[in-house]
Write a protein that holds these residues in place. Structure first.
Motif, PDB file in Angstrom:
ATOM      1  N   ILE A 100     -12.189 -11.943   0.213  1.00 13.19           N
ATOM      2  CA  ILE A 100     -11.252 -13.068   0.261  1.00 13.19           C
ATOM      3  C   ILE A 100     -10.092 -12.811  -0.698  1.00 13.19           C
ATOM      4  O   ILE A 100      -8.923 -12.928  -0.324  1.00 13.19           O
ATOM      5  CB  ILE A 100     -11.964 -14.394  -0.088  1.00 13.19           C
ATOM      6  N   ASP A 101     -10.421 -12.442  -1.920  1.00 10.28           N
ATOM      7  CA  ASP A 101      -9.392 -12.231  -2.943  1.00 10.28           C
ATOM      8  C   ASP A 101      -8.398 -11.138  -2.564  1.00 10.28           C
ATOM      9  O   ASP A 101      -7.225 -11.219  -2.919  1.00 10.28           O
ATOM     10  CB  ASP A 101     -10.035 -11.878  -4.290  1.00 10.28           C
ATOM     11  N   HIS A 102      -8.864 -10.124  -1.867  1.00 12.31           N
ATOM     12  CA  HIS A 102      -8.003  -8.986  -1.505  1.00 12.31           C
ATOM     13  C   HIS A 102      -7.489  -9.074  -0.071  1.00 12.31           C
ATOM     14  O   HIS A 102      -6.889  -8.120   0.420  1.00 12.31           O
ATOM     15  CB  HIS A 102      -8.758  -7.662  -1.707  1.00 12.31           C
ATOM     16  N   ASP A 103      -7.709 -10.209   0.588  1.00 15.15           N
ATOM     17  CA  ASP A 103      -7.291 -10.378   1.974  1.00 15.15           C
ATOM     18  C   ASP A 103      -7.738  -9.169   2.803  1.00 15.15           C
ATOM     19  O   ASP A 103      -6.955  -8.554   3.515  1.00 15.15           O
ATOM     20  CB  ASP A 103      -5.770 -10.576   2.066  1.00 15.15           C
ATOM     21  N   ALA A 104      -9.029  -8.845   2.679  1.00 19.18           N
ATOM     22  CA  ALA A 104      -9.590  -7.649   3.297  1.00 19.18           C
ATOM     23  C   ALA A 104     -10.059  -7.881   4.727  1.00 19.18           C
ATOM     24  O   ALA A 104     -10.906  -7.151   5.224  1.00 19.18           O
ATOM     25  CB  ALA A 104     -10.723  -7.118   2.432  1.00 19.18           C
ATOM     26  N   PHE A 105      -9.532  -8.887   5.346  1.00 10.86           N
ATOM     27  CA  PHE A 105      -9.846  -9.124   6.758  1.00 10.86           C
ATOM     28  C   PHE A 105      -8.670  -9.857   7.378  1.00 10.86           C
ATOM     29  O   PHE A 105      -7.913 -10.526   6.699  1.00 10.86           O
ATOM     30  CB  PHE A 105     -11.128  -9.941   6.922  1.00 10.86           C
ATOM     31  N   GLN A 106      -8.517  -9.668   8.653  1.00  8.09           N
ATOM     32  CA  GLN A 106      -7.478 -10.411   9.356  1.00  8.09           C
ATOM     33  C   GLN A 106      -8.140 -11.256  10.433  1.00  8.09           C
ATOM     34  O   GLN A 106      -8.313 -12.446  10.256  1.00  8.09           O
ATOM     35  CB  GLN A 106      -6.420  -9.466   9.894  1.00  8.09           C
ATOM     36  N   CYS A 107      -8.591 -10.626  11.498  1.00 10.80           N
ATOM     37  CA  CYS A 107      -9.257 -11.426  12.526  1.00 10.80           C
ATOM     38  C   CYS A 107     -10.668 -11.804  12.089  1.00 10.80           C
ATOM     39  O   CYS A 107     -11.209 -12.794  12.536  1.00 10.80           O
ATOM     40  CB  CYS A 107      -9.269 -10.699  13.872  1.00 10.80           C
ATOM     41  N   CYS A 142     -11.863  -1.190  11.721  1.00  7.90           N
ATOM     42  CA  CYS A 142     -11.143  -2.468  11.661  1.00  7.90           C
ATOM     43  C   CYS A 142      -9.939  -2.342  12.582  1.00  7.90           C
ATOM     44  O   CYS A 142      -9.016  -1.581  12.300  1.00  7.90           O
ATOM     45  CB  CYS A 142     -10.703  -2.766  10.230  1.00  7.90           C
ATOM     46  N   ARG A 143      -9.939  -3.077  13.666  1.00  6.37           N
ATOM     47  CA  ARG A 143      -8.827  -2.997  14.618  1.00  6.37           C
ATOM     48  C   ARG A 143      -7.536  -3.557  14.038  1.00  6.37           C
ATOM     49  O   ARG A 143      -6.449  -3.216  14.465  1.00  6.37           O
ATOM     50  CB  ARG A 143      -9.197  -3.729  15.904  1.00  6.37           C
ATOM     51  N   CYS A 144      -7.650  -4.416  13.030  1.00 13.73           N
ATOM     52  CA  CYS A 144      -6.458  -5.006  12.421  1.00 13.73           C
ATOM     53  C   CYS A 144      -5.832  -4.078  11.382  1.00 13.73           C
ATOM     54  O   CYS A 144      -4.699  -4.313  10.953  1.00 13.73           O
ATOM     55  CB  CYS A 144      -6.807  -6.342  11.772  1.00 13.73           C
ATOM     56  N   GLY A 145      -6.555  -3.087  10.928  1.00 15.39           N
ATOM     57  CA  GLY A 145      -6.009  -2.124   9.972  1.00 15.39           C
ATOM     58  C   GLY A 145      -6.005  -2.594   8.532  1.00 15.39           C
ATOM     59  O   GLY A 145      -5.115  -2.241   7.771  1.00 15.39           O
ATOM     60  N   ASN A 149      -7.000  -2.914   1.926  1.00 16.92           N
ATOM     61  CA  ASN A 149      -7.532  -4.103   1.250  1.00 16.92           C
ATOM     62  C   ASN A 149      -9.055  -4.072   1.190  1.00 16.92           C
ATOM     63  O   ASN A 149      -9.649  -4.555   0.214  1.00 16.92           O
ATOM     64  CB  ASN A 149      -7.031  -5.363   1.937  1.00 16.92           C
ATOM     65  N   ILE A 150      -9.691  -3.524   2.221  1.00 17.97           N
ATOM     66  CA  ILE A 150     -11.154  -3.393   2.224  1.00 17.97           C
ATOM     67  C   ILE A 150     -11.577  -2.473   1.088  1.00 17.97           C
ATOM     68  O   ILE A 150     -12.480  -2.799   0.316  1.00 17.97           O
ATOM     69  CB  ILE A 150     -11.653  -2.878   3.594  1.00 17.97           C
ATOM     70  N   VAL A 151     -10.921  -1.338   0.963  1.00 14.07           N
ATOM     71  CA  VAL A 151     -11.242  -0.387  -0.109  1.00 14.07           C
ATOM     72  C   VAL A 151     -10.985  -1.033  -1.473  1.00 14.07           C
ATOM     73  O   VAL A 151     -11.799  -0.887  -2.398  1.00 14.07           O
ATOM     74  CB  VAL A 151     -10.452   0.925   0.057  1.00 14.07           C
ATOM     75  N   ALA A 152      -9.898  -1.779  -1.606  1.00 14.07           N
ATOM     76  CA  ALA A 152      -9.594  -2.457  -2.875  1.00 14.07           C
ATOM     77  C   ALA A 152     -10.684  -3.459  -3.234  1.00 14.07           C
ATOM     78  O   ALA A 152     -11.087  -3.556  -4.402  1.00 14.07           O
ATOM     79  CB  ALA A 152      -8.231  -3.143  -2.805  1.00 14.07           C
ATOM     80  N   ALA A 153     -11.176  -4.193  -2.261  1.00 16.45           N
ATOM     81  CA  ALA A 153     -12.232  -5.179  -2.513  1.00 16.45           C
ATOM     82  C   ALA A 153     -13.512  -4.494  -2.968  1.00 16.45           C
ATOM     83  O   ALA A 153     -14.151  -4.912  -3.936  1.00 16.45           O
ATOM     84  CB  ALA A 153     -12.484  -6.007  -1.258  1.00 16.45           C
TER      85      ALA A 153
END
Length: 174
Positions: A100-107, A142-145, A149-153
């Motif tokens: 959540i904090d790193h906006d590691a998801f879009q859809c 991740c289709r949204c790319g 952010n995922i790696v940062a989280a």
């Protein structure tokens, strides 16, 4: 076509024991979780083990539940996204909060599998660098790319040092 004899399977999922007495032996762990136990947090993606949306932990190891037959996981501890936070906790698991904090998801479709794979990655000690995290998360698409952010989280939770920006690195040398 030959008739397949049902099997009895006991799954320990998120700390609870579930008996599935008449399970088709061809039932995947993913289908057992979603269809029989109604735990729909684990997602069906490609069905071929290529996308990682179905990642869960089996006795602490990351597996793609679309490729795993439920009968082979009889009496093993399965952890899904629904059970990743400590029992009775009012807070999210640190990975969930970091996503959540790193906006590691879009859809958000891949997020449960990403988080479960990251939990396995952390327990394996595979957070030595961002490159290592990326390599060991490569089985989760991740289709949204949102990969950066995922790696940062994951790095935050794994306490991986941040790689300095090129300008900051140049400043440090001056």
């Amino acid at each position: 076509m030959p008739v397949t004899q049902a099997v009895s399977v006991t799954l320990r999922v998120n700390g609870e024991t579930h008996s599935l007495p008449d399970l088709d032996p061809r039932t995947t762990l993913l289908d057992a979780l979603r269809e029989h136990l109604k735990l729909t947090g684990t997602k069906k993606g490609c069905g071929l083990g290529m996308c990682g949306a179905c990642t869960v932990l089996a006795d602490g190891r990351r597996i793609k539940s679309c490729l795993a037959l439920a009968a082979l996981y009889d009496d093993q501890e399965i952890t899904t996204i629904e059970g990743i936070a400590p029992p009775g906790a009012d807070e999210l698991h640190p990975l969930q909060q970091a996503f959540i904090d790193h906006d590691a998801f879009q859809c958000g479709y891949c997020t449960p599998g990403q988080i479960m794979s990251a939990a396995g990655l952390l327990s394996e000690g595979r957070t030595g660098s961002r490159e290592e995290i990326s390599e060991f998360m490569s089985g989760n698409l991740c289709r949204c790319g949102a990969y950066t952010n995922i790696v940062a989280a994951i790095a935050e939770v794994g306490r991986t040092p941040r790689v300095p920006e090129p300008r900051a690195a140049a400043k440090d040398k001056a």
